[in-house]
Design a protein around this motif. Structure first.
Motif, PDB file in Angstrom:
ATOM      1  N   LYS A   1      -9.085  54.483 -10.809  1.00  0.00           N
ATOM      2  CA  LYS A   1      -9.409  55.883 -11.144  1.00  0.00           C
ATOM      3  C   LYS A   1      -8.176  56.776 -10.975  1.00  0.00           C
ATOM      4  O   LYS A   1      -7.926  57.680 -11.782  1.00  0.00           O
ATOM      5  N   GLU A   2      -7.419  56.529  -9.910  1.00  0.00           N
ATOM      6  CA  GLU A   2      -6.188  57.289  -9.702  1.00  0.00           C
ATOM      7  C   GLU A   2      -5.208  57.041 -10.852  1.00  0.00           C
ATOM      8  O   GLU A   2      -4.573  57.978 -11.357  1.00  0.00           O
ATOM      9  N   TYR A   3      -5.086  55.790 -11.259  1.00  0.00           N
ATOM     10  CA  TYR A   3      -4.180  55.440 -12.361  1.00  0.00           C
ATOM     11  C   TYR A   3      -4.596  56.132 -13.656  1.00  0.00           C
ATOM     12  O   TYR A   3      -3.744  56.639 -14.398  1.00  0.00           O
ATOM     13  N   LEU A   4      -5.889  56.175 -13.932  1.00  0.00           N
ATOM     14  CA  LEU A   4      -6.378  56.806 -15.156  1.00  0.00           C
ATOM     15  C   LEU A   4      -5.982  58.275 -15.225  1.00  0.00           C
ATOM     16  O   LEU A   4      -5.697  58.800 -16.298  1.00  0.00           O
ATOM     17  N   GLN A   5      -5.941  58.922 -14.065  1.00  0.00           N
ATOM     18  CA  GLN A   5      -5.668  60.354 -14.041  1.00  0.00           C
ATOM     19  C   GLN A   5      -4.183  60.677 -13.905  1.00  0.00           C
ATOM     20  O   GLN A   5      -3.688  61.605 -14.556  1.00  0.00           O
ATOM     21  N   GLN A   6      -3.470  59.924 -13.069  1.00  0.00           N
ATOM     22  CA  GLN A   6      -2.075  60.294 -12.790  1.00  0.00           C
ATOM     23  C   GLN A   6      -1.218  59.064 -12.525  1.00  0.00           C
ATOM     24  O   GLN A   6      -0.474  59.041 -11.541  1.00  0.00           O
ATOM     25  N   GLY A   7      -1.256  58.065 -13.393  1.00  0.00           N
ATOM     26  CA  GLY A   7      -0.485  56.863 -13.101  1.00  0.00           C
ATOM     27  C   GLY A   7       0.286  56.260 -14.249  1.00  0.00           C
ATOM     28  O   GLY A   7       0.919  55.223 -14.081  1.00  0.00           O
ATOM     29  N   TYR A   8       0.280  56.903 -15.421  1.00  0.00           N
ATOM     30  CA  TYR A   8       0.909  56.282 -16.591  1.00  0.00           C
ATOM     31  C   TYR A   8       2.416  56.544 -16.648  1.00  0.00           C
ATOM     32  O   TYR A   8       3.177  55.697 -17.100  1.00  0.00           O
TER      33      TYR A   8
END
Length: 390
Positions: free
Chosen positions: A188-195
């Motif tokens: 979930k963290e990656y989806l929001q601020q991990g790319y």
């Protein structure tokens, strides 16, 4: 030229090599001409500096930024020749798209200074440049995307996972330290601020919007030779797509909304795609340009959805976006007539943990990809697992 070396050394001293992006080991670094293209913010500059620090003889290497003030009174070719005459062997040029007539000078360097290796980075839309010299037979070209979930875990949490093949994922042969960490919250963290690799810096969404604005206001208009009013239509088009992804393009309606010729709308979509802002999902029929008909349009990655949407993005759209974003890096993804996506002979239906099999019933090589589950079983695969393939 002394100032260029000083700047290079300062940048090198401030470059860490704790984590190296997936693309590094795929690049033939000793080739005479190498191009590394990608959207703004995905880490191309850092990759060059890391490679230099780990593998090159510093005394025979020079790294320059193409918009350095040095080039206001000097040419790239003159720099390359002078550097070579002083014993230089490898010239790295960052953001080459910021240098006027770059392709012609690179061609001259390649043809006239054959013992000098040139590696450059640039915008992913460099090949839209009009009237430049043809480098296609001379260069090796690589395309860099944003972080995978695996890379994010390494940088953010020091969780080191091996690369997983596409076949490993389909067989649910997934290595994850379940005894120490749980994947769902991390995903979930990656989806929001991990790319994007700058996720550790303060003001992530502000930085991301700035990157996006630079792409829409400078990069695309420059290469597509647009005027200011047309560039503004790019922003309007992106906003329309962002509010309704996956977006089914209706070119007639879009032409009215944007007040442009209907035939120009696909061009605008193409520019956004080349710049790494959107992804277009096509069918598997090959037409002109070897591209199938566009069926749906997604944002390039889920971080963009959270950065530019007026409301919290629809979770169903987020799931489809991340699957497409992750898979297109290593696979050819096309639309499916019965489910969400096809990859070769495989069919994928994306959903939450309660997603049923009905959609793909009776279809060979079909899988249900579920969000909010930790483990897979038979043809049910966790969505987060597809982030381990690069």
């Amino acid at each position: 030229m002394e100032n260029l070396f000083r700047t290079f050394r300062l940048l090198l001293n401030n470059t860490t090599t704790d984590f190296i992006r997936y693309l590094h080991d795929q690049i033939s670094w000793n080739s005479r001409l190498v191009a590394i293209l990608g959207a703004r913010g995905v880490g191309k500059t850092t990759l060059l500096l890391q490679h230099i620090k780990l593998h090159d003889n510093i005394n025979e290497t020079l790294f320059v930024m193409a918009d350095d003030l040095y080039f206001s009174t000097n040419t790239l070719y003159d720099l390359a020749l002078k550097f070579y005459q002083q014993g230089g062997k490898k010239l790295y040029i960052d953001e080459i798209h910021k240098y006027q007539a770059w392709s012609r000078e690179i061609k001259n360097i390649y043809d006239q200074i054959p013992e000098l290796n040139v590696i450059y980075t640039g915008s992913s839309i460099l090949d839209l440049e009009q009237g430049g010299a043809d480098l296609s037979r001379r260069k090796l070209e690589y395309h860099m995307t944003g972080l995978s979930f695996r890379e994010y875990l390494n940088i953010a949490k020091n969780i080191k996972l091996p690369l997983h093949s596409f076949e490993d994922i389909l067989s649910n042969k997934i290595q994850f330290p379940y005894d120490k960490e749980r994947p769902l919250q991390l995903f979930k963290e990656y989806l929001q601020q991990g790319y994007y690799p700058f996720f550790k810096e303060d003001g992530y969404y502000i930085r991301l919007k700035s990157v996006l604005n630079q792409t829409l206001e400078n990069d695309i208009p420059h290469f597509a030779q647009m005027n200011i009013s047309t560039a503004q239509k790019l922003k309007r088009l992106l906003y329309i797509v962002a509010q309704s992804v996956p977006f089914k393009p209706n070119f007639s309606k879009l032409s009215r909304d944007l007040d442009v010729n209907r035939n120009f709308v696909p061009d605008l979509m193409f520019y956004l795609e080349k710049a790494g802002v959107i992804n277009q999902l096509r069918n598997d029929t090959k037409g002109i340009k070897l591209l199938g008909k566009v069926d749906k349009v997604y944002l390039n990655n889920t971080n963009l959805a959270y950065a530019i949407s007026d409301t919290i993005p629809d979770i169903g759209n987020v799931r489809e976006t991340v699957f497409f974003s992750l898979m297109r890096t290593t696979q050819e993804v096309t639309t499916s007539s019965v489910a969400d996506f096809n990859i070769g002979k495989y069919t994928f239906e994306i959903g939450g943990k309660n997603k049923a099999q009905k959609q793909i019933e009776g279809i060979e090589n079909a899988y249900v990809v579920k969000d909010d589950i930790e483990y897979g079983y038979k043809n049910i695969i966790p969505l987060w697992a597809f982030g381990l393939t690069y």
